[in-house]
Write a protein that holds these residues in place. Structure first.
Motif, PDB file in Angstrom:
ATOM      1  N   ASN A  63       0.847  -1.192   0.000  1.00 40.04           N
ATOM      2  CA  ASN A  63       0.000   0.000   0.000  1.00 40.04           C
ATOM      3  C   ASN A  63       0.882   1.242   0.000  1.00 40.04           C
ATOM      4  O   ASN A  63       1.998   1.221   0.507  1.00 40.04           O
ATOM      5  CB  ASN A  63      -0.899   0.049   1.248  1.00 40.04           C
ATOM      6  CG  ASN A  63      -1.683  -1.229   1.449  1.00 40.04           C
ATOM      7  OD1 ASN A  63      -2.360  -1.689   0.551  1.00 40.04           O
ATOM      8  ND2 ASN A  63      -1.562  -1.817   2.641  1.00 40.04           N
ATOM      9  N   THR A 104       1.404   7.180  -3.610  1.00 36.92           N
ATOM     10  CA  THR A 104       1.453   8.396  -2.788  1.00 36.92           C
ATOM     11  C   THR A 104       2.881   8.683  -2.342  1.00 36.92           C
ATOM     12  O   THR A 104       3.342   9.834  -2.404  1.00 36.92           O
ATOM     13  CB  THR A 104       0.534   8.248  -1.563  1.00 36.92           C
ATOM     14  OG1 THR A 104      -0.809   8.030  -2.012  1.00 36.92           O
ATOM     15  CG2 THR A 104       0.590   9.485  -0.690  1.00 36.92           C
ATOM     16  N   ASN A 163      -1.474   8.144   6.065  1.00 32.70           N
ATOM     17  CA  ASN A 163      -0.596   8.789   5.092  1.00 32.70           C
ATOM     18  C   ASN A 163       0.598   9.471   5.753  1.00 32.70           C
ATOM     19  O   ASN A 163       1.545   9.862   5.056  1.00 32.70           O
ATOM     20  CB  ASN A 163      -1.379   9.802   4.254  1.00 32.70           C
ATOM     21  CG  ASN A 163      -2.056   9.147   3.063  1.00 32.70           C
ATOM     22  OD1 ASN A 163      -1.401   8.527   2.234  1.00 32.70           O
ATOM     23  ND2 ASN A 163      -3.374   9.263   3.000  1.00 32.70           N
ATOM     24  N   ASN A 166      -8.459   9.279  -7.410  1.00 31.37           N
ATOM     25  CA  ASN A 166      -9.241   8.578  -6.387  1.00 31.37           C
ATOM     26  C   ASN A 166      -8.384   7.927  -5.317  1.00 31.37           C
ATOM     27  O   ASN A 166      -8.703   6.859  -4.804  1.00 31.37           O
ATOM     28  CB  ASN A 166     -10.147   7.536  -7.052  1.00 31.37           C
ATOM     29  CG  ASN A 166     -11.063   8.153  -8.084  1.00 31.37           C
ATOM     30  OD1 ASN A 166     -11.696   9.179  -7.832  1.00 31.37           O
ATOM     31  ND2 ASN A 166     -11.118   7.556  -9.264  1.00 31.37           N
ATOM     32  N   ARG A 167      -7.286   8.586  -4.950  1.00 31.36           N
ATOM     33  CA  ARG A 167      -6.407   8.091  -3.899  1.00 31.36           C
ATOM     34  C   ARG A 167      -6.394   9.099  -2.755  1.00 31.36           C
ATOM     35  O   ARG A 167      -5.911  10.213  -2.913  1.00 31.36           O
ATOM     36  CB  ARG A 167      -4.972   7.900  -4.406  1.00 31.36           C
ATOM     37  CG  ARG A 167      -4.822   6.913  -5.559  1.00 31.36           C
ATOM     38  CD  ARG A 167      -3.366   6.932  -6.007  1.00 31.36           C
ATOM     39  NE  ARG A 167      -3.121   6.194  -7.227  1.00 31.36           N
ATOM     40  CZ  ARG A 167      -2.779   4.927  -7.302  1.00 31.36           C
ATOM     41  NH1 ARG A 167      -2.655   4.226  -6.194  1.00 31.36           N
ATOM     42  NH2 ARG A 167      -2.553   4.342  -8.463  1.00 31.36           N
ATOM     43  N   SER A 168      -6.905   8.713  -1.607  1.00 34.64           N
ATOM     44  CA  SER A 168      -6.845   9.534  -0.386  1.00 34.64           C
ATOM     45  C   SER A 168      -7.336  10.959  -0.614  1.00 34.64           C
ATOM     46  O   SER A 168      -6.793  11.909  -0.067  1.00 34.64           O
ATOM     47  CB  SER A 168      -5.410   9.549   0.158  1.00 34.64           C
ATOM     48  OG  SER A 168      -4.987   8.255   0.492  1.00 34.64           O
ATOM     49  N   GLN A 169      -8.390  11.108  -1.414  1.00 36.00           N
ATOM     50  CA  GLN A 169      -8.950  12.423  -1.677  1.00 36.00           C
ATOM     51  C   GLN A 169     -10.147  12.677  -0.756  1.00 36.00           C
ATOM     52  O   GLN A 169     -10.875  11.762  -0.401  1.00 36.00           O
ATOM     53  CB  GLN A 169      -9.432  12.522  -3.127  1.00 36.00           C
ATOM     54  CG  GLN A 169      -8.331  12.461  -4.167  1.00 36.00           C
ATOM     55  CD  GLN A 169      -8.887  12.419  -5.577  1.00 36.00           C
ATOM     56  OE1 GLN A 169      -8.837  11.389  -6.223  1.00 36.00           O
ATOM     57  NE2 GLN A 169      -9.411  13.521  -6.054  1.00 36.00           N
ATOM     58  N   ASP A 182     -11.084   6.759  -1.832  1.00 38.27           N
ATOM     59  CA  ASP A 182      -9.851   5.967  -1.834  1.00 38.27           C
ATOM     60  C   ASP A 182     -10.143   4.645  -2.554  1.00 38.27           C
ATOM     61  O   ASP A 182      -9.903   3.558  -2.029  1.00 38.27           O
ATOM     62  CB  ASP A 182      -9.385   5.712  -0.399  1.00 38.27           C
ATOM     63  CG  ASP A 182      -7.942   5.225  -0.338  1.00 38.27           C
ATOM     64  OD1 ASP A 182      -7.259   5.276  -1.382  1.00 38.27           O
ATOM     65  OD2 ASP A 182      -7.507   4.775   0.729  1.00 38.27           O
ATOM     66  N   SER A 193      -5.045  -2.155   3.273  1.00 36.77           N
ATOM     67  CA  SER A 193      -5.478  -0.781   3.030  1.00 36.77           C
ATOM     68  C   SER A 193      -6.908  -0.560   3.509  1.00 36.77           C
ATOM     69  O   SER A 193      -7.275   0.540   3.930  1.00 36.77           O
ATOM     70  CB  SER A 193      -5.344  -0.425   1.548  1.00 36.77           C
ATOM     71  OG  SER A 193      -6.175  -1.225   0.738  1.00 36.77           O
ATOM     72  N   ALA A 240      -8.118   2.394   6.207  1.00 31.94           N
ATOM     73  CA  ALA A 240      -9.164   3.315   5.744  1.00 31.94           C
ATOM     74  C   ALA A 240     -10.361   3.296   6.687  1.00 31.94           C
ATOM     75  O   ALA A 240     -10.952   4.344   6.994  1.00 31.94           O
ATOM     76  CB  ALA A 240      -9.594   2.938   4.332  1.00 31.94           C
ATOM     77  N   LYS A 243     -14.267   2.682  -0.924  1.00 29.52           N
ATOM     78  CA  LYS A 243     -13.043   1.884  -0.949  1.00 29.52           C
ATOM     79  C   LYS A 243     -13.341   0.535  -1.593  1.00 29.52           C
ATOM     80  O   LYS A 243     -14.211  -0.213  -1.140  1.00 29.52           O
ATOM     81  CB  LYS A 243     -12.526   1.682   0.482  1.00 29.52           C
ATOM     82  CG  LYS A 243     -11.226   0.907   0.593  1.00 29.52           C
ATOM     83  CD  LYS A 243     -10.047   1.737   0.159  1.00 29.52           C
ATOM     84  CE  LYS A 243      -8.722   1.012   0.376  1.00 29.52           C
ATOM     85  NZ  LYS A 243      -7.591   1.723  -0.238  1.00 29.52           N
TER      86      LYS A 243
END
Length: 415
Positions: free
Chosen positions: A104, A108, A252, A285-288, A301, A309, A313, A401
């Motif tokens: 994971n 990022t 993160n 669409n990642r950690s937004q 996410d 992951s 989350a 997710k």
């Protein structure tokens, strides 16, 4: 295959592509094969569209025009030729390269690290999801003489794949973000994942490289400790403290800490590290996070998902105040572990309290049924979209997710 001849042709080209629909003037087109396509069939089209040369592994048709035929290079295997060409180019570049692998956080971390390094160097980093046996060669071949530092993301779903990618990109530095339960089926369980991801450390160990290793991660620390020829730069997760970012989720902070560790190692000023980290705006669409017109706070996410992951989350949304909704899509490629892992994730989700669940996919549907959970289940994202269009949900914190194949991002406009 004469690599010098191939490289001479590459030097005459404006770039490399494997997609005949995206040919730019002067490109080198490499014809690849897949289960449902054969790039050799499009080589002439690519040349007619402006490609300078084409590498193929099938003989051209007998009626191919002479001017086209002169620009076709026939090899035994186009994929191997692409990989060999990339390895040769990497060798000639003579620049430091940092490789990033992990279950994971790869993308990022890659984005954060490359932005931090760009405060001192001219950096080229993996674009999009070009992190496999085709994407890594294309990443390397996109680097020109102006590049001073490369950051290469390497993905894998089975043992041996990271070793192959390392043999092509030859990293001097490396980061394993973590060892999680991703691609359990392909790797053959947790021990297989450790071995597969550890192939980055194996390469660094064999070639006198350096690994940045999170001190609190006992698995990575142990993996690093037994590779005696690899230099280790340990760092604590607390390095992330004091840095502002646009990333959602406490998890993160580990990716931020890795970027800070790299920045400090290369003597980048703390204030420039801070600017670089804060400037990163997550996408794809990642950690937004997004606030909708209905007052919902979306945590988006859904680019991909695996049990590890999913855990972080869900823990992240559990810390939020107010009404919560989990929209979870099936986790794919888990093989024999699929049933138990989907059940475990739903048990975790149910334990946080005051939470609604919308589940998409047969794996989660079966798990919810076996646990007698009060969840709304759908076979497909399209069915979930129809439901949400009628529901008009509002004033909730909503996590989306799921695995890439579920495409939960199609639900965003209904929230």
């Amino acid at each position: 295959m004469d690599i010098n001849k191939l490289y001479s042709i590459f030097e005459q080209c404006s770039g490399v592509t494997t997609d005949s629909r995206k040919v730019a003037a002067g490109n080198l087109f490499v014809a690849l094969r897949g289960a449902n396509f054969n790039g050799n069939l499009y080589a002439v089209k690519a040349l007619e569209a402006g490609a300078a040369y084409a590498i193929v592994d099938e003989q051209p048709a007998a009626d191919t025009p002479t001017d086209i035929l002169e620009r076709i290079v026939v090899v035994d295997d186009s994929l191997l030729a692409l990989q060999a060409l990339a390895a040769e180019h990497r060798q000639r570049l003579q620049i430091p390269i940092l490789g990033i692998v992990g279950s994971n956080g790869k993308t990022t971390t890659k984005e954060l690290v490359s932005r931090v390094l760009a405060e001192r160097f001219t950096v080229y980093a993996t674009r999009g999801n070009l992190n496999n046996h085709i994407g890594v060669p294309l990443t390397l071949l996109a680097m020109d003489s102006s590049v001073e530092f490369g950051v290469v993301e390497m993905g894998a779903s089975a043992q041996g794949e990271i070793a192959l990618l390392c043999s092509i990109c030859r990293p001097n530095y490396g980061i394993i973000t973590n060892i999680g339960n991703a691609h359990l089926e392909g790797f053959g369980g947790k021990e297989g994942i450790i071995k597969g991801k550890g192939e980055l450390y194996d390469y660094l160990n064999a070639n006198g490289g350096t690994a940045f290793v999170a001190q609190q991660d006992e698995v990575l620390t142990l993996m690093a400790s037994v590779r005696l020829n690899m230099a280790v730069e340990p760092y604590p997760y607390t390095l992330s403290e004091g840095y502002k970012s646009n990333l959602s989720g406490e998890y993160n902070s580990r990716n931020i800490a890795a970027a800070v560790a790299v920045g400090r190692y290369f003597n980048i000023a703390p204030e420039r590290i801070a600017v670089a980290i804060e400037s990163y705006i997550p996408e794809n669409n990642r950690s937004q996070e997004q606030i909708t017109a209905h007052g919902n706070r979306l945590i988006i996410d859904c680019y991909n998902a695996n049990p590890s992951s999913m855990e972080v989350a869900i823990a992240n949304i559990a810390s939020k105040e107010g009404a919560k909704l989990l929209i979870l899509g099936d986790m794919l490629e888990l093989g024999q572990w699929s049933e138990s892992e989907h059940r475990r994730i739903l048990e975790l989700a149910a334990s946080i309290g005051r939470v609604e669940m919308i589940l998409v996919g047969e794996h989660f549907r079966r798990a919810a049924h076996s646990l007698a959970l009060d969840a709304v289940c759908f076979k497909s994202t399209a069915e979930a979209a129809a439901y949400l269009a009628q529901s008009r949900l509002s004033n909730r914190t909503i996590l989306l997710k799921g695995s890439r194949g579920i495409a939960l991002e199609k639900l965003i406009n209904y929230l």
